[in-house]
Design an enzyme around this catalytic site. Structure first.
Site, PDB file in Angstrom:
ATOM      1  N   GLU A   1     -36.897  47.544  -8.825  1.00 22.04           N
ATOM      2  CA  GLU A   1     -35.508  48.939  -8.365  1.00 22.04           C
ATOM      3  C   GLU A   1     -33.927  49.071  -9.119  1.00 22.04           C
ATOM      4  O   GLU A   1     -33.724  47.825  -9.695  1.00 22.04           O
ATOM      5  CB  GLU A   1     -35.550  49.307  -6.852  1.00 22.04           C
TER       6      GLU A   1
ATOM      7  N   HIS B   1     -33.661  53.381  -1.185  1.00 23.87           N
ATOM      8  CA  HIS B   1     -33.305  51.669  -0.348  1.00 23.87           C
ATOM      9  C   HIS B   1     -32.340  51.722   0.690  1.00 23.87           C
ATOM     10  O   HIS B   1     -30.977  51.268  -0.450  1.00 23.87           O
ATOM     11  CB  HIS B   1     -33.236  50.202  -1.837  1.00 23.87           C
TER      12      HIS B   1
ATOM     13  N   ARG C   1     -39.143  43.934  -0.013  1.00 25.32           N
ATOM     14  CA  ARG C   1     -38.727  44.078  -0.993  1.00 25.32           C
ATOM     15  C   ARG C   1     -39.729  43.815  -1.740  1.00 25.32           C
ATOM     16  O   ARG C   1     -40.877  44.132  -1.889  1.00 25.32           O
ATOM     17  CB  ARG C   1     -38.523  42.296  -1.228  1.00 25.32           C
TER      18      ARG C   1
HETATM   19  C1  8YV Z   1     -29.049  46.286   1.625  1.00 23.98           C
HETATM   20  C2  8YV Z   1     -31.051  44.707   2.429  1.00 23.98           C
HETATM   21  O1  8YV Z   1     -28.063  44.671   1.629  1.00 23.98           O
HETATM   22  O2  8YV Z   1     -29.997  43.633   4.749  1.00 23.98           O
HETATM   23  C3  8YV Z   1     -31.074  43.635   3.242  1.00 23.98           C
HETATM   24  O3  8YV Z   1     -31.866  42.334   3.022  1.00 23.98           O
HETATM   25  O4  8YV Z   1     -31.578  44.856   1.033  1.00 23.98           O
HETATM   26  C4  8YV Z   1     -29.983  46.261   2.265  1.00 23.98           C
HETATM   27  O5  8YV Z   1     -29.060  46.174   3.548  1.00 23.98           O
HETATM   28  C5  8YV Z   1     -28.197  47.318   1.240  1.00 23.98           C
HETATM   29  O6  8YV Z   1     -29.176  48.335   0.612  1.00 23.98           O
HETATM   30  C6  8YV Z   1     -27.247  47.362   0.689  1.00 23.98           C
HETATM   31  O7  8YV Z   1     -27.295  46.758  -0.935  1.00 23.98           O
END
Ligand code: 8YV
Length: 325
Positions: free
Chosen positions: A268, A286, A239
């Protein structure tokens, strides 16, 4: 039995949309943008279950506007945007998608490591810009990846998944984690526990895998980057707010580290403006979990949890089991 009423905050992969349409009474956001908290609250009216993205902010206001909500399921493993305490207080079970994102995210960290270390994104831009007109022997010199030292900051599922990848590349693996593994686990995995300072100062690649929470906001900033070797690279697939993006921009700009590979950012999809123009960073939007297989497994897992919650059953991937006490 009537189908459970689901609200989905943004369209997902077709196979999962089909199953949602078949097995639920589905309403969803058809626009190509994420919804605000207020819009999600409005969409959830009269719905039994909420299918949300990891990037959606889910606060108490959504729950208070929809007191009959039976379940909230997050498409993603990270749940830093979810007010889990508020859901627990209101007795709403919440799930996420652990395990299924592990390998795809570790692959992305690996891809960024390779791209940064071997200056692949720079090379791609160079060729496309028609700048490649002679084979200079000093062009885009990078870092030997095979046999180098990898520092893993955080050793959860994804951090651990980096180990076999690193071993395949003959790397020495150092790690730091809030809780240390047992000595026998460390020796089985062939990794060495070090304090954060040593991790930053000795690694050729530092890859961060800590979850975002109150304790990890800006865990990595000016002091940590200052410890890194000028030849080292920094990788982030967890993150954005785990890293002080301003501090990162400064060390990249001043070439105090060799480069970075980033899939996540503090605000982001908006980046620290100078990042867009820096050559020594590979930027990804991402996409750590963005493979057809992984996004399908994530979607199916969310649906399994939603349907269980709507039937009043325990969620298979419950994040707040306290709601069942
Ligand atoms: C997002 C992610 O969920 O699993 C996570 O924590 O950050 C990613 O897999 C994906 O981009 C869908 O928003």
């Amino acid at each position: 039995m009537p189908k459970p009423k689901i609200f989905l905050t943004r369209e997902i992969i077709p196979g999962c949309m089909e199953r949602l349409r078949e097995e639920s009474d589905l309403e969803y956001n058809r626009e190509d943008r994420n919804l605000t908290e207020q819009e999600i609250a409005a969409g959830a009216v009269g719905r039994d279950g909420l299918f949300v993205l990891a990037g959606d902010r889910i606060g108490a206001s959504i729950m208070d506007a929809n007191p009959d909500l039976k379940v909230i399921s997050i498409f993603g493993v990270g749940y830093d945007k979810m007010d889990l305490a508020a859901a627990t207080e209101r007795g709403i079970p919440v799930s996420n998608t652990p395990d299924v994102v592990t390998d795809a995210t570790a692959d992305m960290a690996w891809a960024l490591l390779m791209s940064a270390g071997r200056r692949l994104a720079e090379g791609d831009r160079y060729v496309r810009a028609r700048k490649w007109v002679t084979n200079s022997q000093k062009l885009l010199l990078g870092m030997d990846i095979f046999g180098s030292t990898l520092g893993l900051l955080g050793l959860g599922r994804i951090g651990k998944a980096m180990i076999p990848r690193a071993k395949g590349f003959g790397m020495t693996v150092l790690y730091w984690n809030r809780t240390r593994l047992s000595e026998s686990e460390e020796s089985d995995l062939g990794i060495e526990y070090v304090e954060k300072e040593r991790l930053f100062s000795e690694s050729d690649f530092v890859s961060t895998h800590v979850a975002l929470n109150a304790e990890t906001v800006h865990l990595i900033g000016e002091a940590e980057f200052a410890l890194m070797k000028p030849s080292a690279y920094f990788i982030n697939t967890t993150r954005g707010p785990v890293v002080d993006e301003n501090a990162l921009v400064a060390v990249l700009k001043e070439k105090r580290i060799a480069g970075a590979g980033l899939d996540v950012f503090e605000n982001e999809p908006t980046l620290e403006p100078e990042l867009y123009d820096l050559e020594n960073v590979t930027l990804a939007p991402h996409i750590g979990s963005a493979t057809v297989g992984t996004r399908t497994r994530m979607g199916m897992m969310v649906i399994d949890n939603l349907l269980a919650g709507c039937r009043g059953e325990r969620l298979p991937n419950i994040l707040n089991p306290e709601v069942y006490q």
